[in-house]
Write an enzyme that holds these catalytic residues in place. Structure first.
Site: not given
Lengths: 471, 370
Positions: A322-323
C-alpha cells in the site's frame, strides 16, 4: 486520467464508446488498448514506456514458458516465468521502494547511499500484479499463453481497472479477450454500476475527504476528543467509498465493453470479525496474496511454525504494497496480530457474542487501522491516536465540535447507511415491481439524479483527491 | 427494455455535456463567479511532458462546461440541504446574510503590522493615521449559524492597537459600527461594507484627523441599484439569494476630478455609473481597484492627503474628498513604488492608512511599503 473528472466523463468516455462500437469486432481489443494508452498517458506521459516494457517482458517470457512447457522442459519454462517475475518486481522495486530503502539504510552509521527519488508511475502496483498473475498462471497451466500481443496489452492496460484496480486475473478475462458479447443488457447494468460508483466517489468520499483534511489540520487549541474521532471516521468512510466507488466504476465500465470482472468489495464495514473484514475488503488483493504468495510458500501444510511465518510474510507484504512507508508496514502487521488473535481464541468468542458487539469490535479496530494508514509521519500518527484516547489533554467537546455534528450529522447518517446492504435491498424491493414502466422510471430517475449531482460537484471543482498515488 | 433506456439516457447525458460544451462559445468571464474563466490550454511538447496541459485541460473543461452556473448553484444548494451552513469560506447566516469566515490571523497580521511600524519609524516626519474597520463576522456575530465561530476580531483589534508604533494614530470604528448595526452597513452578499458603513468609518477617521465630518443631510443619498450580488455570492451561489443595494452619497455642491494615474483615464465623477450594469457593482465606487489615483475637489481645505488603502476605502474616499482638495490614493497590491518618496515629492504631510481586518490579516503586499 481519473474517472471522476470532467475530462473523462465528457470527453474520453463518449469518444471511446463511439469509436469502440463503430469498429468491427476484430479490432476492438486494439481500440481498447489504444484508448487505454491515451488514458494512461494523460497526466503520466513518460511512464507509459515503463508499462510497455513490463508488458513486453511478460509477453515474451509467456511465449517462452509456453514453448518449453510443450517440450516438457519444466526447468526452462520455470526459468522464463521467474525472469518475468524478477524483472517486473525489479521495476516495481526500483520505482516504488528504492527511495524508502536507501533512506532507511542511510540511518545505519557508515552507510551513505544516494537517495533516489522519483514519482511513482501511476497504477504500477496494480498492473505489475496482473502481469505476475499472467506469468505464473501460464507456467502453472491455469491459463493459456496469449499469442497475440495486442490482446495481452489490452488486458494489462484495460483502462477501467488500470490505475486503481480491481486486480483482474488473466484467467478471469482470458476467454472474454478472445470472444465477448456486448449487449444493451450488459451496457445498462454497466451504467447502473458506473453511476453508483461515481456517486460513491464524488458525492460521499470527496466530502469525507474534505472533512478529514480540515480536521486533521486542526491546532491543539481547536481540536477535541470527539473531533479526532469524527476525523478518523471520516477517513474510514472516505477510503471505503473512494476505493469501492472506483471498483464499481471499473466493473461498470468493463460491462459497457462486454467484460465481466470479479467483485472487489462486499460491504466490509458490516463484518463481525477482522477475519471476515478481509474477506470483504479489496478481495482481488487478498486473494492475490493467498494464491501467489501464501500457497506457494507452503500455506498451512508445513507445520504450525511455518504457517505463522507465511501469514506474517503475507501481511507484511500486504502492508508494504500500500505504500513505501513504515506506517503501511505497521498497518499490515497490525492486521497480522489481530488475525492471529482471532485464530487463537477471539473468533470463537465473537461467534457467541451478540451481533452488535462483534460489529462494534470490528469497526473499532478497522477504524484504528485506518488511523495508522492515514498518517505516514510517526509524530502525526502518535498524536492522532493520543488525541482519540484522551492522551494529549484535549477537551472532550467544544462549539466547533457541535458545529461539525450539526453540519455533517445527516451526511454521516447517509454515508453509514450507504455502507451497508440496506440501499441495495431497498432497490431490489422497489425493482421487484411487476410493472416494467415503474421499474424503468425509478431506475432512470436514480441514474439522472446521481449523474447531475456528481456533475455539479465536479464542475464546482470541489475537493477531488486521488488516493492511490502511493499504491 | 429497461437497460436499453438506461443506456440511452446515459449516452445522451454524456453527449449533451460533451457536444453542448463544445458548441457553446467559450466564455471569457463568469458574471456569477466574478472571475475570468480558463482558455483552452496551449498544446506543446513541454506542457505535455510536464503534465501541465492535462491539469489545465480539466480546469478549462470545468470552467467552460455548459450550464456551469446552474451546476454550481445546485452543488451549494445540496450542501445546504444536508444541513451545512458553510460553503468555501462563507457562512450562511441568519436573514440571508452571507458572512466571510475569519480565522486565526496572527501569522500574516504580525508581519503586516511590522511593515507599517517600520515605515512609521523610518519616516517620523509624516503624521500617520490608521483607520481599521472590523468585518461583518464581528458586527453581525449573532447572525452566524448556531455554534459557528469566527476568530474574535475584538481581540485582534486590541492586539493591533497594542503593537502599533507610537508614531501612528489608530482609529478603530468598531464601537460606532456596533451602535449602527440595525442600519444597512454591511452587504448581505459581499465582503465589503456599504456606503452607510463607510460613512460611519469616515466620521471616526475625521475625528482622528481633527477635521469636521460633513453631516449626512448635505448629501443626496440614493439607491443606484438594488440588484447587486457580491463576491460572497460568487463563492457560494444559490438559487434564492436576496440581492443587495448600491447606495451613493452625492454632494450636490461638490466638484471633482479623478485621475486614474495607472490607466491614464480622467473622470469628473467619484462614481463610475457604467459599472452599475456590471456584475461587480462595488466597482461603481472610484472605478474599483487602481494602483494609484489622484482625487481633486473644490474643498475649502486646501491640504493634501496621501491614502494607502484596501478596497474598503473605495466608498469612504468619495466622502473624504470633500474634506481635502487633493488626495493621492495608492493600493499596495498594485503600487510597488516608494510611498514616502511620493509624499515628499508632492509635499504631503499626512498619510492615512485605511484597512479592514480581513485584508490586514491575509494580504501579503504590505512588504512593498517603504
Amino acid at each position: 486520467m481519473l474517472f471522476s473528472s470532467i475530462t473523462f466523463m465528457f470527453t474520453f468516455l463518449p469518444c471511446v464508446i463511439l469509436v469502440y462500437y463503430i469498429s468491427p469486432k476484430s479490432i476492438r481489443n486494439f481500440i481498447l488498448m489504444l484508448f487505454s494508452m491515451i488514458f494512461y498517458a494523460w497526466g503520466e506521459p513518460k511512464y507509459i514506456f515503463v508499462m510497455l516494457a513490463s508488458i513486453l517482458v511478460g509477453y515474451g517470457m509467456g511465449l517462452l514458458t509456453d514453448y518449453y512447457k510443450k517440450k516438457d522442459r519444466d526447468k526452462a519454462a520455470r526459468l522464463a516465468m521467474i525472469i518475468s517475475v524478477f524483472v517486473n518486481l525489479g521495476i516495481l522495486f526500483f520505482f516504488k521502494y528504492i527511495g524508502f530503502f536507501t533512506e532507511n539504510l542511510n540511518k545505519i552509521p557508515g552507510i551513505e547511499l544516494k537517495v533516489l527519488g522519483h514519482a511513482l508511475p501511476l497504477g504500477i502496483s496494480f498492473y505489475t500484479f496482473q502481469i505476475l498473475s499472467y506469468s505464473v498462471d501460464v507456467y502453472r497451466g491455469k491459463a493459456k499463453c496469449q499469442k497475440n500481443i495486442i490482446n495481452l496489452a489490452a488486458y494489462i492496460t484495460l483502462f477501467p481497472q488500470l490505475i486503481a484496480g480491481p486486480i483482474v486475473r488473466y484467467e478471469t478475462v482470458a476467454g472474454q479477450l478472445d470472444k465477448r458479447e456486448e449487449s444493451f443488457d450488459m451496457f445498462g447494468d454497466g451504467v447502473n454500476r458506473f453511476v453508483t460508483g461515481l456517486g460513491k466517489k464524488v458525492l460521499i468520499a470527496n466530502m469525507c475527504g474534505e472533512i478529514f483534511n480540515n480536521l486533521s489540520g486542526l491546532s491543539a487549541s481547536e481540536n477535541t476528543v470527539v473531533l479526532s474521532w469524527i476525523c478518523s471516521i471520516a477517513f474510514s468512510l472516505q477510503i471505503y467509498f473512494d476505493f469501492s466507488g472506483y471498483s464499481d466504476m471499473a466493473i461498470g465500465l468493463g460491462k459497457m465493453f462486454g467484460f465481466e470482472f470479479l467483485e472487489n468489495f462486499d460491504y466490509p464495514y458490516i463484518s463481525k470479525s477482522i477475519t471476515e473484514f478481509w474477506r470483504r475488503w479489496h478481495i482481488s488483493l487478498s486473494t492475490w496474496f493467498r494464491d501467489y504468495v501464501y500457497i506457494p510458500l507452503g500455506g498451512n501444510r508445513k507445520g504450525k511454525g511455518r504457517t505463522l511465518l507465511n501469514i506474517f510474510i503475507v501481511w507484511f507484504l500486504t502492508g508494504f504494497w500500500h505504500g513505501a512507508e513504515w506506517n503501511f508496514i505497521i498497518w499490515g502487521l497490525y492486521y497480522f496480530v489481530l488475525l492471529m488473535l482471532e485464530k487463537l481464541f477471539l473468533l470463537e468468542w465473537l461467534k457467541k457474542a451478540p451481533g452488535i458487539i462483534s460489529r462494534l469490535y470490528s469497526l473499532f479496530f478497522i477504524n484504528l487501522g485506518w488511523v495508522i494508514f492515514a498518517y505516514d509521519k510517526m509524530p502525526a500518527l502518535k498524536n492522532a491516536v493520543l488525541n482519540m484516547f484522551g492522551g494529549s489533554g484535549l477537551a472532550f467537546s467544544n462549539d466547533l465540535t457541535i458545529y461539525y455534528l450539526i453540519s455533517f450529522g445527516l451526511f454521516f447518517v447517509i454515508a453509514f447507511v450507504a455502507a451497508t446492504p440496506l440501499p441495495k435491498r431497498l432497490a431490489a424491493k422497489l425493482l421487484n415491481n411487476k410493472n416494467e414502466g415503474v421499474v424503468t422510471g425509478l431506475n432512470a430517475v436514480f441514474i439522472l439524479c446521481v449523474l447531475v449531482l456528481s456533475t455539479a460537484f465536479l464542475a464546482s471543482e470541489a475537493f477531488n483527491p486521488f488516493l492511490y498515488f502511493r499504491f | 427494455m429497461k437497460n436499453k433506456i438506461l443506456t440511452l439516457i446515459f449516452i445522451l447525458y454524456i453527449l449533451f455535456f460533451a457536444v453542448g460544451s463544445l458548441i457553446a462559445r467559450d466564455r471569457d468571464f463568469s458574471d456569477m463567479e466574478n472571475r475570468e474563466l480558463a482558455d483552452m490550454p496551449k498544446l506543446s511538447g513541454k506542457t505535455l511532458a510536464s503534465g501541465e496541459f492535462f491539469e489545465d485541460f480539466e480546469t478549462y473543461l470545468s470552467d467552460q462546461i455548459i450550464c456551469k452556473d446552474f451546476l454550481m448553484k445546485l452543488k451549494v444548494s445540496t450542501n445546504l440541504a444536508l444541513g451545512q451552513t458553510k460553503v468555501e469560506d462563507v457562512f450562511f447566516g441568519d436573514g440571508g446574510m452571507l458572512i466571510q469566515e475569519y480565522v486565526n490571523p496572527y501569522n500574516q497580521l504580525g508581519k503586516n503590522i511590522g511593515y507599517i511600524n517600520e515605515f512609521a519609524e523610518a519616516n517620523p516626519e509624516f503624521e500617520l493615521t490608521w483607520l481599521i474597520a472590523p468585518n461583518a463576522c464581528l458586527i453581525y456575530e449573532d447572525r452566524l449559524p448556531d455554534y459557528a465561530q469566527c476568530y474574535n476580531q475584538n481581540e485582534v483589534m486590541a492586539y493591533i492597537i497594542g503593537t502599533a508604533s507610537d508614531n501612528i494614530t489608530v482609529a478603530d470604528c468598531t464601537r460606532e459600527l456596533m451602535d449602527a448595526r440595525e442600519e444597512y452597513i454591511f452587504y448581505n452578499t459581499d465582503h465589503h461594507w456599504t456606503m452607510n458603513g463607510a460613512y460611519i468609518g469616515y466620521g471616526v477617521l475625521c475625528e482622528a484627523l481633527s477635521v469636521d465630518a460633513f453631516s449626512k443631510d448635505m448629501y443626496n443619498v440614493t439607491v443606484a441599484s438594488d440588484e447587486f450580488l457580491g463576491t460572497l455570492y460568487s463563492s457560494a451561489p444559490t438559487f434564492s439569494q436576496g440581492e443587495d443595494s448600491i447606495i451613493l452619497y452625492e454632494n450636490p455642491a461638490g466638484q471633482y476630478k479623478v485621475e486614474y494615474m495607472d490607466t491614464g483615464e480622467v473622470s469628473d465623477s467619484l462614481y463610475n455609473y457604467d459599472n452599475l450594469d456590471k456584475k461587480d457593482k462595488y466597482t461603481t465606487y472610484l472605478d474599483g481597484n487602481h494602483a494609484i489615483m489622484k482625487i481633486t475637489s473644490n474643498s475649502a481645505n486646501k491640504e493634501k492627503l496621501l491614502v494607502v488603502k484596501d478596497s474598503y476605502a473605495h466608498c469612504l474616499l468619495p466622502l473624504l474628498a470633500d474634506n481635502f482638495s487633493e488626495i493621492y490614493v495608492v493600493d499596495l497590491r498594485y503600487y510597488h513604488q516608494s510611498v514616502s518618496e511620493l509624499a515628499r515629492t508632492e509635499g504631503i504631510q499626512r498619510i492615512v492608512f485605511i484597512n479592514n481586518l480581513e485584508f490586514l490579516s491575509t494580504d501579503n503586499n504590505f512588504l512593498w511599503l517603504e
